[in-house]
Scaffold this motif. Sequence first.
Motif, PDB file in Angstrom:
ATOM      1  N   ASP A   1       0.832  -1.199   0.000  1.00  6.57           N
ATOM      2  CA  ASP A   1       0.000   0.000   0.000  1.00  6.57           C
ATOM      3  C   ASP A   1       0.869   1.251   0.000  1.00  6.57           C
ATOM      4  O   ASP A   1       1.857   1.355   0.731  1.00  6.57           O
ATOM      5  N   LYS A   2       0.489   2.213  -0.844  1.00 10.19           N
ATOM      6  CA  LYS A   2       1.139   3.520  -0.862  1.00 10.19           C
ATOM      7  C   LYS A   2       0.256   4.465  -0.053  1.00 10.19           C
ATOM      8  O   LYS A   2      -0.881   4.736  -0.437  1.00 10.19           O
ATOM      9  N   VAL A   3       0.787   4.945   1.056  1.00 11.54           N
ATOM     10  CA  VAL A   3      -0.026   5.654   2.048  1.00 11.54           C
ATOM     11  C   VAL A   3       0.377   7.126   2.132  1.00 11.54           C
ATOM     12  O   VAL A   3       1.542   7.447   2.371  1.00 11.54           O
TER      13      VAL A   3
ATOM     14  N   LEU B   1       4.625  -0.403   5.306  1.00 13.61           N
ATOM     15  CA  LEU B   1       3.788   0.399   4.403  1.00 13.61           C
ATOM     16  C   LEU B   1       4.627   1.543   3.838  1.00 13.61           C
ATOM     17  O   LEU B   1       5.488   2.084   4.533  1.00 13.61           O
TER      18      LEU B   1
ATOM     19  N   THR C   1      -2.607   4.932  -2.603  1.00 12.75           N
ATOM     20  CA  THR C   1      -3.717   3.978  -2.687  1.00 12.75           C
ATOM     21  C   THR C   1      -4.556   4.015  -1.414  1.00 12.75           C
ATOM     22  O   THR C   1      -5.646   3.464  -1.365  1.00 12.75           O
ATOM     23  N   LEU C   2      -4.044   4.663  -0.375  1.00  8.93           N
ATOM     24  CA  LEU C   2      -4.720   4.794   0.912  1.00  8.93           C
ATOM     25  C   LEU C   2      -4.296   6.115   1.543  1.00  8.93           C
ATOM     26  O   LEU C   2      -3.138   6.514   1.422  1.00  8.93           O
TER      27      LEU C   2
ATOM     28  N   VAL D   1      -4.673  -2.471   8.741  1.00 11.32           N
ATOM     29  CA  VAL D   1      -4.377  -2.156   7.343  1.00 11.32           C
ATOM     30  C   VAL D   1      -3.535  -3.258   6.724  1.00 11.32           C
ATOM     31  O   VAL D   1      -3.787  -3.715   5.603  1.00 11.32           O
TER      32      VAL D   1
ATOM     33  N   ASN E   1      -5.498  -6.253   5.827  1.00 10.26           N
ATOM     34  CA  ASN E   1      -6.635  -5.969   4.946  1.00 10.26           C
ATOM     35  C   ASN E   1      -7.988  -6.215   5.608  1.00 10.26           C
ATOM     36  O   ASN E   1      -8.958  -6.600   4.943  1.00 10.26           O
TER      37      ASN E   1
END
Length: 232
Positions: A2-4, A26, A34-35, A81, A84
């Motif tokens: 995930d790109k946070v 992360l 993406t988040l 996170v 998921n």
Amino acid sequence: MDKVAVVLKDKSKLPFMQKLLKKKGLAYVSKNPTLVLTLGGDGTLFFAERKFPGIPKLMIKDSKICNKCVGDNHETILDFVKTNSLIVDEELKIEALFTKKKIIALNDIVIRNKIPNQALRFSLEIDGTKKYEEIIGDGIVISTPFGSSAYFKSITREEFSYGIGIAFNNTIRDYKMIVAGENSKIKIKLLRGDAQIACDNDPKIHILKQGQSISIKKYPKPAKVINIKGYL
């Protein structure tokens, strides 16, 4: 991975969050996430939605009031996170069109008198059939279900879970609140007096002139707000 992105009320906490994200495996990014994590209150979410519209957002409490936040335990929340264990709720947004301008709201659109000691006179039309020819008062609030616990509730003392809410702000007559259908078309025309129009906590205020019309309807793309299974 995930790109946070992180949107914070207190920007001094960004280094801590960057280290925590790395610890949890992360990737922190400032563009194209993406988040999105928001640390603050409800207002931080609205700012984040304007900055990263449509990207799923997870609200972590870092404010006295945040009714929509999932909690304030950063470590535990980020573990969810990673596994998921998330539910993404799609939240209705609304848009207001006037002259050649458009504003988009997750919470509400507020139209009110520009001069505090002068009432507005305006008309209201819903789907071309339900009509109010002349309303006199401070203005009107058009709300989403997400925003119905905010300014809308302070006027009506009620909330709703579906549709588009209409609250009459300090009007001479006692108009009951209206909850129109989600796909309703709402039209407001200023009959006398200039007004201000604003959305959510956006600092940009637009001026509406006497005689102008404003059209409000569902925005085609929802906001995405994250819940956590087993945590809420």
